[in-house]
Design an enzyme around this catalytic site. Structure first.
Site, PDB file in Angstrom:
ATOM      1  N   ASN A   9       0.864  -1.182   0.000  1.00 63.13           N
ATOM      2  CA  ASN A   9       0.000   0.000   0.000  1.00 63.13           C
ATOM      3  C   ASN A   9       0.898   1.230   0.000  1.00 63.13           C
ATOM      4  O   ASN A   9       1.492   1.563   1.019  1.00 63.13           O
ATOM      5  CB  ASN A   9      -0.901  -0.032   1.252  1.00 63.13           C
ATOM      6  CG  ASN A   9      -1.711   1.234   1.388  1.00 63.13           C
ATOM      7  OD1 ASN A   9      -1.829   2.025   0.457  1.00 63.13           O
ATOM      8  ND2 ASN A   9      -2.278   1.437   2.582  1.00 63.13           N
ATOM      9  N   LYS A  11       0.082   4.264  -0.301  1.00 66.61           N
ATOM     10  CA  LYS A  11      -0.576   5.450   0.287  1.00 66.61           C
ATOM     11  C   LYS A  11      -0.370   6.663  -0.627  1.00 66.61           C
ATOM     12  O   LYS A  11      -0.248   6.492  -1.836  1.00 66.61           O
ATOM     13  CB  LYS A  11      -0.070   5.702   1.709  1.00 66.61           C
ATOM     14  CG  LYS A  11      -0.081   4.428   2.552  1.00 66.61           C
ATOM     15  CD  LYS A  11       0.141   4.670   3.999  1.00 66.61           C
ATOM     16  CE  LYS A  11       0.258   3.336   4.719  1.00 66.61           C
ATOM     17  NZ  LYS A  11       0.185   3.455   6.171  1.00 66.61           N
ATOM     18  N   HIS A  94      -9.345   0.795   4.926  1.00 69.80           N
ATOM     19  CA  HIS A  94      -8.064   1.052   5.591  1.00 69.80           C
ATOM     20  C   HIS A  94      -8.289   2.013   6.769  1.00 69.80           C
ATOM     21  O   HIS A  94      -9.111   2.921   6.687  1.00 69.80           O
ATOM     22  CB  HIS A  94      -7.059   1.642   4.598  1.00 69.80           C
ATOM     23  CG  HIS A  94      -5.672   1.655   5.132  1.00 69.80           C
ATOM     24  ND1 HIS A  94      -5.234   2.621   6.016  1.00 69.80           N
ATOM     25  CD2 HIS A  94      -4.631   0.809   4.949  1.00 69.80           C
ATOM     26  CE1 HIS A  94      -3.974   2.356   6.335  1.00 69.80           C
ATOM     27  NE2 HIS A  94      -3.583   1.266   5.706  1.00 69.80           N
ATOM     28  N   GLU A  96      -6.723   4.465   7.805  1.00 67.62           N
ATOM     29  CA  GLU A  96      -6.560   5.895   7.510  1.00 67.62           C
ATOM     30  C   GLU A  96      -7.813   6.449   6.848  1.00 67.62           C
ATOM     31  O   GLU A  96      -8.176   7.608   7.051  1.00 67.62           O
ATOM     32  CB  GLU A  96      -5.307   6.099   6.636  1.00 67.62           C
ATOM     33  CG  GLU A  96      -4.040   5.875   7.452  1.00 67.62           C
ATOM     34  CD  GLU A  96      -2.843   5.367   6.670  1.00 67.62           C
ATOM     35  OE1 GLU A  96      -2.841   5.442   5.425  1.00 67.62           O
ATOM     36  OE2 GLU A  96      -1.901   4.869   7.321  1.00 67.62           O
ATOM     37  N   GLU A 166      -5.408  -5.245  10.523  1.00 66.95           N
ATOM     38  CA  GLU A 166      -4.375  -4.231  10.730  1.00 66.95           C
ATOM     39  C   GLU A 166      -4.639  -3.494  12.041  1.00 66.95           C
ATOM     40  O   GLU A 166      -5.413  -2.532  12.061  1.00 66.95           O
ATOM     41  CB  GLU A 166      -4.391  -3.231   9.568  1.00 66.95           C
ATOM     42  CG  GLU A 166      -4.094  -3.847   8.220  1.00 66.95           C
ATOM     43  CD  GLU A 166      -3.535  -2.813   7.273  1.00 66.95           C
ATOM     44  OE1 GLU A 166      -2.399  -2.992   6.835  1.00 66.95           O
ATOM     45  OE2 GLU A 166      -4.227  -1.826   6.995  1.00 66.95           O
ATOM     46  N   GLY A 172       2.374   1.994  10.697  1.00 71.04           N
ATOM     47  CA  GLY A 172       3.294   3.114  10.539  1.00 71.04           C
ATOM     48  C   GLY A 172       3.977   3.526  11.828  1.00 71.04           C
ATOM     49  O   GLY A 172       4.621   4.567  11.891  1.00 71.04           O
ATOM     50  N   SER A 212       3.468  -2.470  10.272  1.00 68.58           N
ATOM     51  CA  SER A 212       4.924  -2.449  10.448  1.00 68.58           C
ATOM     52  C   SER A 212       5.597  -3.784  10.131  1.00 68.58           C
ATOM     53  O   SER A 212       6.545  -4.183  10.805  1.00 68.58           O
ATOM     54  CB  SER A 212       5.292  -1.984  11.866  1.00 68.58           C
ATOM     55  OG  SER A 212       4.800  -0.680  12.092  1.00 68.58           O
TER      56      SER A 212
HETATM   57  C1  PEP Z   1      -0.698  -0.087   5.989  1.00 71.90           C
HETATM   58  O1  PEP Z   1      -0.760   1.105   5.732  1.00 71.90           O
HETATM   59  O2  PEP Z   1      -1.585  -0.847   5.583  1.00 71.90           O
HETATM   60  C2  PEP Z   1       0.428  -0.554   6.787  1.00 71.90           C
HETATM   61  C3  PEP Z   1       0.400  -1.770   7.277  1.00 71.90           C
HETATM   62  O3  PEP Z   1       1.467   0.317   6.997  1.00 71.90           O
HETATM   63  P1  PEP Z   1       2.900  -0.005   7.659  1.00 71.90           P
HETATM   64  O4  PEP Z   1       3.377  -1.283   7.057  1.00 71.90           O
HETATM   65  O5  PEP Z   1       3.761   1.157   7.312  1.00 71.90           O
HETATM   66  O6  PEP Z   1       2.658  -0.139   9.120  1.00 71.90           O
END
Ligand code: PEP
Length: 249
Positions: A9, A11, A94, A96, A166, A172, A212
């Site tokens: 992703n 973003k 997601h 966000e 998630e 992040g 992460s």
């Molecule tokens: C994501 O945005 O779906 C995500 C898992 O981000 P990150 O791997 O940076 O934590």
């Protein structure tokens, strides 16, 4: 066997030139696993990315879409528009989108319906916040997110649904759920599906972990029996790191 999937992703990162150069770098990486690989560039770069990856096994997917077919929804894109440029999979829900754009389970149910109606595959994301986990409410939160957005669907719809757990506190932040925490939640998610749709359906749905994931921790997380892959944010922006994760299976 369930599909193993690693989806990047991106973003709101990478303009056109950066998208093209990251794709060139991705094409130079060797895949040593059977995992399906996907990348989700921004909507302005989906067309170019898809063209650049036409001869490759990397699928280009969207980060979001609107539920309407078309109309007065300034700034939005529809499932038909994505399909018209060869994009057949979309990430929905997601954290966000939920946090910054107020996307609710009810809205997401409409988006899921619209995507499935166009024959698209959906990667449906959900996860608890830190306060929920501290209070021991993570299963209630996750169970409700799944039920509210997906449980109006018939069993056949799950052929085109991938789930992505998630935990918001791990996205992040550099903080990852432990492999055991991921496994426990994935097993709970599969049981939630099995209780509603039966074991046969639950066993076929891929459940990805996101939060992460890095080359250093991917192998241990992916080794858990109910973890079928990853949704990768930050580490998907470097071709070598992303493919180290793909090859961690
Ligand atoms: C994501 O945005 O779906 C995500 C898992 O981000 P990150 O791997 O940076 O934590």
């Amino acid at each position: 066997m369930r599909k193993q999937i690693v989806a990047g992703n991106w973003k709101m990162n990478n303009d056109l030139a950066q998208t093209e150069s990251l794709i060139t770098a991705l094409k130079n990486q060797a895949k040593t696993t059977d995992a399906e690989v996907m990348i989700a560039p921004t909507s302005t770069n989906l067309w170019a990315a898809n063209n650049a990856l036409k001869q490759s096994s990397i699928e280009v997917i969207a980060q979001n879409m609107h539920f309407a077919e078309n109309g007065a929804y300034t700034g939005e894109v529809s499932a038909s528009m994505l399909k018209s440029i060869g994009v057949n999979t979309v990430i929905l829900g997601h954290s966000e989108r939920r946090e910054y754009f107020n996307e609710t389970d009810e809205l997401l149910a409409k988006k899921v319906d619209a995507a499935l109606a166009k024959g698209m595959r959906v990667i449906f994301c959900f996860g608890e916040e830190l306060a929920d986990r501290k209070a021991g409410n993570e299963e209630t939160i996750v169970g409700n997110q799944i039920k509210n957005a997906l449980f109006h669907l018939g069993a056949a719809a799950f052929q085109n649904i991938v789930l992505a757990y998630e935990p918001v506190w791990a996205i992040g932040t550099g903080e990852t759920a432990s492999p055991e925490q991921a496994q426990d939640m994935h097993a709970f998610i599969r049981k939630t599906l099995a209780d509603k749709y039966g074991n046969d359906i639950a066993e076929t749905v891929s459940i990805l972990y996101g939060g992460s994931v890095k080359p250093a921790n991917a192998e241990e997380i992916f080794s858990k029996p109910d973890v079928d892959g990853g949704l990768i944010g930050g580490a998907s922006l470097k071709a070598e790191d992303f493919f180290a994760i793909v090859n961690a299976f």
